[in-house]
Enzyme design. Structure first.
Site, PDB file in Angstrom:
ATOM      1  N   GLY A 129       0.838  -1.207   0.000  1.00  0.00           N
ATOM      2  CA  GLY A 129       0.000   0.000   0.000  1.00  0.00           C
ATOM      3  C   GLY A 129       0.865   1.245   0.000  1.00  0.00           C
ATOM      4  O   GLY A 129       1.006   1.909   1.028  1.00  0.00           O
ATOM      5  N   GLU A 246      12.637  -3.969  -4.611  1.00  0.00           N
ATOM      6  CA  GLU A 246      11.596  -4.137  -5.628  1.00  0.00           C
ATOM      7  C   GLU A 246      12.164  -3.872  -7.023  1.00  0.00           C
ATOM      8  O   GLU A 246      11.788  -4.506  -7.998  1.00  0.00           O
ATOM      9  CB  GLU A 246      10.440  -3.173  -5.320  1.00  0.00           C
ATOM     10  CG  GLU A 246       9.182  -3.446  -6.119  1.00  0.00           C
ATOM     11  CD  GLU A 246       8.037  -2.520  -5.751  1.00  0.00           C
ATOM     12  OE1 GLU A 246       8.198  -1.695  -4.813  1.00  0.00           O
ATOM     13  OE2 GLU A 246       6.977  -2.616  -6.398  1.00  0.00           O
TER      14      GLU A 246
HETATM   15  C1  LIG Z   1       1.166  -3.751 -12.724  1.00  0.00           C
HETATM   16  C2  LIG Z   1       1.254  -2.720 -11.641  1.00  0.00           C
HETATM   17  C3  LIG Z   1       1.270  -3.122 -10.333  1.00  0.00           C
HETATM   18  C4  LIG Z   1       1.333  -2.162  -9.305  1.00  0.00           C
HETATM   19  N1  LIG Z   1       1.287  -2.597  -8.013  1.00  0.00           N
HETATM   20  C5  LIG Z   1       1.326  -1.686  -7.015  1.00  0.00           C
HETATM   21  C6  LIG Z   1       1.222  -2.126  -5.654  1.00  0.00           C
HETATM   22  O1  LIG Z   1       1.099  -3.311  -5.375  1.00  0.00           O
HETATM   23  N2  LIG Z   1       1.248  -1.187  -4.692  1.00  0.00           N
HETATM   24  C7  LIG Z   1       1.386   0.141  -4.961  1.00  0.00           C
HETATM   25  O2  LIG Z   1       1.448   0.933  -4.019  1.00  0.00           O
HETATM   26  N3  LIG Z   1       1.457   0.597  -6.250  1.00  0.00           N
HETATM   27  C8  LIG Z   1       1.419  -0.287  -7.276  1.00  0.00           C
HETATM   28  N4  LIG Z   1       1.477   0.149  -8.575  1.00  0.00           N
HETATM   29  C9  LIG Z   1       1.455   1.590  -8.839  1.00  0.00           C
HETATM   30  C10 LIG Z   1       2.735   2.164  -9.419  1.00  0.00           C
HETATM   31  O3  LIG Z   1       3.753   2.233  -8.450  1.00  0.00           O
HETATM   32  C11 LIG Z   1       2.376   3.544 -10.012  1.00  0.00           C
HETATM   33  O4  LIG Z   1       1.463   3.327 -11.063  1.00  0.00           O
HETATM   34  C12 LIG Z   1       3.581   4.272 -10.517  1.00  0.00           C
HETATM   35  O5  LIG Z   1       4.434   4.654  -9.458  1.00  0.00           O
HETATM   36  C13 LIG Z   1       3.191   5.528 -11.332  1.00  0.00           C
HETATM   37  O6  LIG Z   1       2.330   6.335 -10.620  1.00  0.00           O
HETATM   38  P1  LIG Z   1       0.965   6.835 -11.290  1.00  0.00           P
HETATM   39  O7  LIG Z   1       0.257   5.661 -11.877  1.00  0.00           O
HETATM   40  O8  LIG Z   1       0.230   7.650 -10.279  1.00  0.00           O
HETATM   41  O9  LIG Z   1       1.402   7.761 -12.516  1.00  0.00           O
HETATM   42  P2  LIG Z   1       1.817   9.291 -12.433  1.00  0.00           P
HETATM   43  O10 LIG Z   1       2.750   9.506 -11.308  1.00  0.00           O
HETATM   44  O11 LIG Z   1       0.577  10.118 -12.468  1.00  0.00           O
HETATM   45  O12 LIG Z   1       2.615   9.476 -13.782  1.00  0.00           O
HETATM   46  C14 LIG Z   1       1.973   9.760 -15.040  1.00  0.00           C
HETATM   47  C15 LIG Z   1       3.075   9.967 -16.089  1.00  0.00           C
HETATM   48  O13 LIG Z   1       3.875  11.131 -15.752  1.00  0.00           O
HETATM   49  C16 LIG Z   1       5.276  10.781 -15.717  1.00  0.00           C
HETATM   50  N5  LIG Z   1       5.967  11.521 -14.661  1.00  0.00           N
HETATM   51  C17 LIG Z   1       5.525  11.741 -13.408  1.00  0.00           C
HETATM   52  N6  LIG Z   1       6.458  12.441 -12.696  1.00  0.00           N
HETATM   53  C18 LIG Z   1       7.499  12.651 -13.524  1.00  0.00           C
HETATM   54  C19 LIG Z   1       8.766  13.310 -13.393  1.00  0.00           C
HETATM   55  N7  LIG Z   1       9.137  13.883 -12.238  1.00  0.00           N
HETATM   56  N8  LIG Z   1       9.605  13.337 -14.463  1.00  0.00           N
HETATM   57  C20 LIG Z   1       9.233  12.754 -15.636  1.00  0.00           C
HETATM   58  N9  LIG Z   1       8.050  12.123 -15.830  1.00  0.00           N
HETATM   59  C21 LIG Z   1       7.194  12.082 -14.800  1.00  0.00           C
HETATM   60  C22 LIG Z   1       5.269   9.296 -15.401  1.00  0.00           C
HETATM   61  O14 LIG Z   1       6.465   8.702 -15.820  1.00  0.00           O
HETATM   62  C23 LIG Z   1       4.060   8.792 -16.165  1.00  0.00           C
HETATM   63  O15 LIG Z   1       4.391   8.565 -17.522  1.00  0.00           O
HETATM   64  C24 LIG Z   1       1.407  -0.781  -9.623  1.00  0.00           C
HETATM   65  C25 LIG Z   1       1.402  -0.373 -10.963  1.00  0.00           C
HETATM   66  C26 LIG Z   1       1.314  -1.327 -11.972  1.00  0.00           C
HETATM   67  C27 LIG Z   1       1.303  -0.863 -13.400  1.00  0.00           C
END
Ligand SMILES: Cc1cc2nc3c(=O)[nH]c(=O)nc-3n(C[C@H](O)[C@H](O)[C@H](O)COP(=O)(O)OP(=O)(O)OC[C@H]3O[C@@H](n4cnc5c(N)ncnc54)[C@H](O)[C@@H]3O)c2cc1C
Length: 395
Positions: A129, A246
């Site tokens: 989480g 991880e």
């Molecule tokens: C298969 C899968 C399993 C997952 N499992 C878990 C889990 O078990 N527990 C958990 O907590 N999370 C989990 N996640 C979540 C994952 O960690 C997040 O999706 C990820 O960190 C991206 O965050 P976001 O989806 O909010 O995208 P955002 O942070 O909103 O990003 C959107 C876009 O903006 C870009 N971006 C954002 N900030 C920057 C920056 N500073 N510089 C350049 N580009 C940027 C990103 O690269 C992306 O392309 C999982 C995700 C997937 C796909």
């Protein structure tokens, strides 16, 4: 770093190989991906078989049920299990690959004694989480809060993308314990039992039609202060330990699986024909596949470097980000190449001989998701730029 295996390590390899030859015929077929009850039996059953044979937590301390062996022996175990196409870690992913390793490094002796054996014996599923709707890449902006009340923290807020949340017993969770300090300094790492009153778990459907992850809502959920790992407000540091596992070592099996996939695709290319010639006769395809195979060899060397560093320091560090970035981008390219090779079958999903095309396509989607999970490629590039190359900070 020494990339060669010693005589003792090769003897260990032979022992693992013989054990796998002995037990794999008794492992049942893999269940349907959406049959979660059967998946639990299958994944945790395999974990239990490994535990009973002394192959669970190979480099975890003996006093908590591990084998107390070296990370290199762990690597050899993974090489052999992939070579033999043994079951994957599956729903034991979070527990085995990053929550457990974090506990080994950061937890109190009491916490280790209580939680580690359940992971190793395949009794408890863990979930993660960390992410929230407005805290993904910018994880330190998380707002799910925990306030002290007597001997408990009381948690309120929301998490999202919680893989295996609907089947987990425990969650490694980040909460905000101080809103009045810079964002990285007010976070705490907690172990949350998922059966607590006030937890509402809502599975999310992926584009493959599977419910791998969930939204989790917390409404005044009480968790003992004793479940905190590390100090209050020191959770960002502990989270970075989790993330280094991880990103750095959790993908080791996937590199090996991908090496197997490259060989499978090369085999497949020899059987698929197009306009009277096999796909293997296409020099461009052979070159692309060969380049990926060579890059995988380099990644395997990087894996050994990360493992070697973990062996010396107990941690993987930002080298894990370089690895995660290179591997997941490569796996994504291989997904494209597989689609190119499978041609129309990748759209019709018609099997080719014994090859399950739906599995190949699932692998392709999975590859895409891996460039996002555990921190996106863009975020890994920022980390490599700042912490490995020493370039100016993003912000
Ligand atoms: C298969 C899968 C399993 C997952 N499992 C878990 C889990 O078990 N527990 C958990 O907590 N999370 C989990 N996640 C979540 C994952 O960690 C997040 O999706 C990820 O960190 C991206 O965050 P976001 O989806 O909010 O995208 P955002 O942070 O909103 O990003 C959107 C876009 O903006 C870009 N971006 C954002 N900030 C920057 C920056 N500073 N510089 C350049 N580009 C940027 C990103 O690269 C992306 O392309 C999982 C995700 C997937 C796909």
């Amino acid at each position: 770093m020494d990339l060669r295996y010693t005589e003792e390590e090769e003897a260990f390899r032979a022992e693992v190989r013989a054990w796998l030859e002995d037990v794999l015929p008794s492992v049942p077929p893999e269940p349907d991906r959406n049959d979660w009850a059967a998946r639990r039996v299958y994944d945790m059953g395999w974990q239990r078989m490994c535990y009973d044979a002394g192959y669970a937590g190979i480099n975890w301390p003996k006093e908590y049920g591990g084998r107390g062996a070296t990370p290199t022996e762990h690597l050899i175990f993974l090489e052999e299990t992939e070579r033999a196409r043994a079951p994957y870690v599956g729903m034991n992913f979070v527990g085995q690959l990053h929550a457990g390793p974090t506990l080994v490094v950061e937890a109190t002796p009491e916490q280790k004694a209580f939680y580690l054996p359940g992971i190793l014996k395949g009794e408890h599923v863990w979930c993660q989480g960390f992410s929230e709707p407005n805290a993904g890449s910018d994880l330190a902006s998380l707002r799910c809060k925990a306030e002290r009340d007597g001997d408990d923290y009381v948690i309120s807020g929301q998490k999202i993308w919680t893989s295996y949340g609907h089947v987990a017993e425990y969650c490694e969770m980040l909460v905000r314990t101080d809103f009045d300090v810079p964002k990285h300094k007010g976070i705490t790492w907690l172990i949350v039992p998922m059966d607590r009153a006030g937890i509402d778990i809502r599975p999310l459907l992926t584009m493959e039609g599977s419910s791998e992850f969930c939204e989790v809502f917390f409404d005044d959920v009480r968790v003992p202060i004793a479940n905190r790992v590390g100090d209050e407000n020191d959770g960002w540091r502990v989270a970075n330990v989790t993330l280094s596992f991880e990103r750095g070592t959790a993908f080791v099996s996937d590199v090996l699986q991908t090496q197997v996939l490259v060989r499978d695709l090369a085999e497949l290319a020899r059987t698929i024909t197009s306009r009277g010639a096999t796909k293997w006769e296409d020099a461009g395809l052979r070159r692309d596949l060969g380049k990926i195979a060579a890059e995988l060899d380099a990644l395997w060397a990087l894996t050994k470097r990360n493992i070697s560093q973990a062996q010396r320091t107990g941690l993987v560090g930002p080298g894990g980000s370089a690895f995660k970035l290179a591997f997941t981008e490569l796996r994504n390219r291989l997904g494209d190449l597989a689609m190119h090779l499978l041609d129309r079958a990748s759209l019709s999903l018609d099997d080719i001989g014994d090859i399950r095309i739906d599995e190949q396509m699932r692998g392709r989607f999975w590859a895409l998701s891996m460039t996002i999970a555990a921190g996106t490629s863009q975020v890994q590039r920022n980390i490599v730029a700042e912490r490995v190359l020493g370039l100016p900070r993003d912000r």
